[in-house]
Each structure stands twice: as structure tokens, then as C-alpha cells.
Design a protein around this motif. Structure first.
Motif, PDB file in Angstrom:
ATOM      1  N   ILE A  71       0.821  -1.205   0.000  1.00 30.70           N
ATOM      2  CA  ILE A  71       0.000   0.000   0.000  1.00 30.70           C
ATOM      3  C   ILE A  71       0.860   1.261   0.000  1.00 30.70           C
ATOM      4  O   ILE A  71       0.463   2.293  -0.541  1.00 30.70           O
ATOM      5  N   GLN A  72       2.049   1.181   0.559  1.00 28.72           N
ATOM      6  CA  GLN A  72       2.926   2.358   0.603  1.00 28.72           C
ATOM      7  C   GLN A  72       3.308   2.836  -0.799  1.00 28.72           C
ATOM      8  O   GLN A  72       3.576   4.010  -1.000  1.00 28.72           O
ATOM      9  N   LYS A  73       3.329   1.948  -1.771  1.00 23.79           N
ATOM     10  CA  LYS A  73       3.636   2.335  -3.153  1.00 23.79           C
ATOM     11  C   LYS A  73       2.566   3.277  -3.715  1.00 23.79           C
ATOM     12  O   LYS A  73       2.830   4.066  -4.603  1.00 23.79           O
ATOM     13  N   PHE A  74       1.354   3.160  -3.187  1.00 23.57           N
ATOM     14  CA  PHE A  74       0.270   4.027  -3.660  1.00 23.57           C
ATOM     15  C   PHE A  74       0.561   5.494  -3.341  1.00 23.57           C
ATOM     16  O   PHE A  74       0.110   6.387  -4.059  1.00 23.57           O
ATOM     17  N   GLN A  75       1.341   5.733  -2.311  1.00 21.26           N
ATOM     18  CA  GLN A  75       1.713   7.096  -1.949  1.00 21.26           C
ATOM     19  C   GLN A  75       2.420   7.805  -3.108  1.00 21.26           C
ATOM     20  O   GLN A  75       2.228   9.000  -3.313  1.00 21.26           O
ATOM     21  N   SER A  76       3.190   7.071  -3.891  1.00 17.48           N
ATOM     22  CA  SER A  76       3.877   7.689  -5.036  1.00 17.48           C
ATOM     23  C   SER A  76       2.880   8.166  -6.083  1.00 17.48           C
ATOM     24  O   SER A  76       3.100   9.193  -6.741  1.00 17.48           O
TER      25      SER A  76
ATOM     26  N   PRO B  57      -3.668  -2.259 -18.819  1.00 15.18           N
ATOM     27  CA  PRO B  57      -2.503  -1.546 -19.366  1.00 15.18           C
ATOM     28  C   PRO B  57      -2.601  -1.162 -20.839  1.00 15.18           C
ATOM     29  O   PRO B  57      -1.758  -0.449 -21.334  1.00 15.18           O
ATOM     30  N   LEU B  58      -3.636  -1.573 -21.554  1.00 15.15           N
ATOM     31  CA  LEU B  58      -3.736  -1.149 -22.938  1.00 15.15           C
ATOM     32  C   LEU B  58      -4.077   0.340 -23.032  1.00 15.15           C
ATOM     33  O   LEU B  58      -3.892   0.954 -24.068  1.00 15.15           O
ATOM     34  N   PHE B  59      -4.550   0.938 -21.917  1.00 20.26           N
ATOM     35  CA  PHE B  59      -4.759   2.378 -21.839  1.00 20.26           C
ATOM     36  C   PHE B  59      -3.631   2.998 -21.031  1.00 20.26           C
ATOM     37  O   PHE B  59      -3.099   2.374 -20.118  1.00 20.26           O
ATOM     38  N   LYS B  60      -3.286   4.248 -21.360  1.00 19.77           N
ATOM     39  CA  LYS B  60      -2.310   4.951 -20.547  1.00 19.77           C
ATOM     40  C   LYS B  60      -2.886   5.126 -19.148  1.00 19.77           C
ATOM     41  O   LYS B  60      -4.088   5.356 -18.988  1.00 19.77           O
ATOM     42  N   PHE B  61      -2.042   5.033 -18.151  1.00 21.60           N
ATOM     43  CA  PHE B  61      -2.496   5.168 -16.770  1.00 21.60           C
ATOM     44  C   PHE B  61      -3.141   6.530 -16.543  1.00 21.60           C
ATOM     45  O   PHE B  61      -4.183   6.630 -15.895  1.00 21.60           O
ATOM     46  N   THR B  62      -2.540   7.589 -17.102  1.00 22.72           N
ATOM     47  CA  THR B  62      -3.106   8.924 -16.899  1.00 22.72           C
ATOM     48  C   THR B  62      -4.488   9.047 -17.530  1.00 22.72           C
ATOM     49  O   THR B  62      -5.370   9.702 -16.972  1.00 22.72           O
ATOM     50  N   THR B  63      -4.702   8.418 -18.659  1.00 22.46           N
ATOM     51  CA  THR B  63      -6.025   8.440 -19.283  1.00 22.46           C
ATOM     52  C   THR B  63      -7.029   7.727 -18.391  1.00 22.46           C
ATOM     53  O   THR B  63      -8.152   8.205 -18.185  1.00 22.46           O
TER      54      THR B  63
ATOM     55  N   GLU C 238       1.400  11.409  -4.624  1.00 25.99           N
ATOM     56  CA  GLU C 238       2.361  12.506  -4.740  1.00 25.99           C
ATOM     57  C   GLU C 238       2.475  13.009  -6.180  1.00 25.99           C
ATOM     58  O   GLU C 238       2.578  14.205  -6.421  1.00 25.99           O
ATOM     59  N   LYS C 239       2.434  12.102  -7.128  1.00 26.32           N
ATOM     60  CA  LYS C 239       2.603  12.477  -8.530  1.00 26.32           C
ATOM     61  C   LYS C 239       1.392  13.224  -9.088  1.00 26.32           C
ATOM     62  O   LYS C 239       1.551  14.156  -9.888  1.00 26.32           O
ATOM     63  N   TYR C 240       0.185  12.840  -8.689  1.00 25.98           N
ATOM     64  CA  TYR C 240      -1.021  13.365  -9.327  1.00 25.98           C
ATOM     65  C   TYR C 240      -1.866  14.295  -8.458  1.00 25.98           C
ATOM     66  O   TYR C 240      -2.816  14.897  -8.965  1.00 25.98           O
ATOM     67  N   HIS C 241      -1.543  14.428  -7.195  1.00 25.32           N
ATOM     68  CA  HIS C 241      -2.418  15.178  -6.288  1.00 25.32           C
ATOM     69  C   HIS C 241      -2.690  16.605  -6.762  1.00 25.32           C
ATOM     70  O   HIS C 241      -3.851  17.023  -6.890  1.00 25.32           O
ATOM     71  N   LYS C 242      -1.662  17.364  -7.029  1.00 23.48           N
ATOM     72  CA  LYS C 242      -1.835  18.775  -7.394  1.00 23.48           C
ATOM     73  C   LYS C 242      -2.619  18.915  -8.704  1.00 23.48           C
ATOM     74  O   LYS C 242      -3.521  19.744  -8.812  1.00 23.48           O
ATOM     75  N   LYS C 243      -2.281  18.100  -9.685  1.00 23.00           N
ATOM     76  CA  LYS C 243      -2.943  18.179 -10.989  1.00 23.00           C
ATOM     77  C   LYS C 243      -4.434  17.830 -10.879  1.00 23.00           C
ATOM     78  O   LYS C 243      -5.277  18.517 -11.455  1.00 23.00           O
ATOM     79  N   ILE C 244      -4.750  16.797 -10.119  1.00 21.47           N
ATOM     80  CA  ILE C 244      -6.142  16.384  -9.950  1.00 21.47           C
ATOM     81  C   ILE C 244      -6.910  17.422  -9.124  1.00 21.47           C
ATOM     82  O   ILE C 244      -8.057  17.749  -9.434  1.00 21.47           O
ATOM     83  N   LEU C 245      -6.284  17.944  -8.084  1.00 23.09           N
ATOM     84  CA  LEU C 245      -6.920  18.985  -7.277  1.00 23.09           C
ATOM     85  C   LEU C 245      -7.260  20.191  -8.152  1.00 23.09           C
ATOM     86  O   LEU C 245      -8.379  20.723  -8.090  1.00 23.09           O
TER      87      LEU C 245
ATOM     88  N   PHE D 203     -11.515  10.775  -5.245  1.00 22.71           N
ATOM     89  CA  PHE D 203     -10.836  10.288  -6.440  1.00 22.71           C
ATOM     90  C   PHE D 203      -9.769   9.251  -6.085  1.00 22.71           C
ATOM     91  O   PHE D 203      -9.722   8.173  -6.672  1.00 22.71           O
ATOM     92  N   PHE D 204      -8.894   9.582  -5.126  1.00 24.59           N
ATOM     93  CA  PHE D 204      -7.816   8.652  -4.792  1.00 24.59           C
ATOM     94  C   PHE D 204      -8.347   7.369  -4.156  1.00 24.59           C
ATOM     95  O   PHE D 204      -7.779   6.302  -4.369  1.00 24.59           O
ATOM     96  N   LEU D 205      -9.442   7.462  -3.427  1.00 19.38           N
ATOM     97  CA  LEU D 205     -10.071   6.243  -2.909  1.00 19.38           C
ATOM     98  C   LEU D 205     -10.574   5.374  -4.062  1.00 19.38           C
ATOM     99  O   LEU D 205     -10.381   4.157  -4.060  1.00 19.38           O
ATOM    100  N   LYS D 206     -11.217   6.016  -5.049  1.00 17.99           N
ATOM    101  CA  LYS D 206     -11.709   5.267  -6.204  1.00 17.99           C
ATOM    102  C   LYS D 206     -10.562   4.639  -6.996  1.00 17.99           C
ATOM    103  O   LYS D 206     -10.657   3.494  -7.427  1.00 17.99           O
TER     104      LYS D 206
END
Length: 173
Positions: free
Chosen positions: A6-11, A54-60, A14-21, A41-44
Motif C-alpha cells: 500500500i505504501q507504493k500508492f503514496q507515489s 494496461p492497454l490504456f495509458k495510466f493517466t487516461t 504525490e505524482k497526481y495530487h496537485k494536478k487532480i486537485l 478520487f484517490f479512494l476510487k
């Protein structure tokens, strides 16, 4: 993450928090609502990681989740009447405009006039065109990503953006 770390989810957070906010803030125009949606969002994302293909980009994939949350939020808010004299869309677009710099315009009154024209032009766009413009310009998504996020074909995205640009030209000139 899927194997239980679960600690890996923190990365991801950290990477997407500001952009999603920021994305949610553009939709809501309200800091508290944007923060609540970001947390939801992060819970979902966490609860649905096992469904990621993985056939879709993670960001998409994550923007699709964000987009759906934003649409649900708007539907819920639409059912509540607001008498504050300013729509959520007006607040969102005002925030976007206030954060942009108009380098070519040096006169402050001309800047204000241009900002008002842009605000009115964006408000006059049909909702689907405005949504496509937000994703393309402010979120810097490509046509394929927008089509996956909005769940429409790539040609429909091209058409929406073309019509949005044509409509903006009409309103601005």
C-alpha cells in the motif's frame, strides 16, 4: 500496489495530487469541494486499481475516473438551486482567466475587456464543447485521451473541438 504494498500508492498520490486537485477546482470553483473530490478520487483509484487495463495509458484511466466524478458532482449540484447570482461555470472560468497572463495586451483595461470576452465566450459554449476545451487546453490531453475520458470517438472529439473553436471565434470577434 496490487500485491499488497500500500505504501507504493503514496507515489501515485504525490505524482497526481496537485494536478487532480486543480482539475476538480476548475470544475467546482470551490476549494473545499475540490479537496473532497480529490480525496474521493484517490479512494476510487485505489479501490479500482485491480480493474486497470494496461492497454490504456495510466493517466487516461485516472482522468476517466476524475471526469466521471466531476460529472456526478455537477449532476448532484444541478439538482440544488443556487441563488448566489453566479453559476459554478462562471466561477470556474473566472478562475481560469484570472490565472492566465495576457502578454500581448499591455493596457490593464484592455486586459479586463479581453478577460470578460473570453469568459462570456466560454460560458456560451455547449457543455460538451467546454468540457473538451478544458481537457485539451488546460489539462493538455490529446484527442485519443479526451475520447477515452469523455467516452466518445476520436472523430467526435475532433468535431467538438472544431465546433468549440469556431464558436469561440464567433464570440470573440
Amino acid at each position: 500496489i496490487l500485491s499488497g504494498n500500500i505504501q507504493k500508492f503514496q507515489s501515485i498520490i504525490e505524482k497526481y495530487h496537485k494536478k487532480i486537485l486543480n482539475y476538480f477546482y476548475r470544475w467546482t470553483g470551490n476549494k473545499e469541494d475540490a479537496e473532497d473530490l480529490t480525496q474521493e478520487f484517490f479512494l476510487k483509484v485505489f479501490n479500482n486499481l485491480k480493474n486497470y487495463k494496461p492497454l490504456f495509458k495510466f493517466t487516461t484511466w485516472i482522468y476517466k475516473i476524475a471526469y466521471n466524478l466531476a460529472i456526478d458532482f455537477k449532476r448532484k449540484k444541478r439538482s440544488h438551486l443556487s441563488f448566489d447570482g453566479e453559476s459554478k461555470e462562471e466561477k470556474i472560468i473566472s478562475e481560469i482567466i484570472e490565472n492566465n497572463e495576457y502578454e500581448k495586451i499591455t493596457n490593464a483595461s484592455e486586459q479586463l475587456e479581453m478577460q470578460e470576452k473570453i469568459k462570456i465566450a466560454l460560458l456560451n459554449l455547449p457543455e460538451n464543447q467546454r468540457e473538451a476545451i478544458i481537457l485539451k487546453i488546460f489539462e493538455e490531453k490529446n484527442y485519443k485521451e479526451i475520447s477515452e475520458i469523455m467516452d466518445i470517438s476520436k472523430s467526435a472529439v475532433e468535431s467538438l473541438l472544431f465546433r468549440a473553436r469556431e464558436n469561440l471565434k464567433k464570440y470573440l470577434y
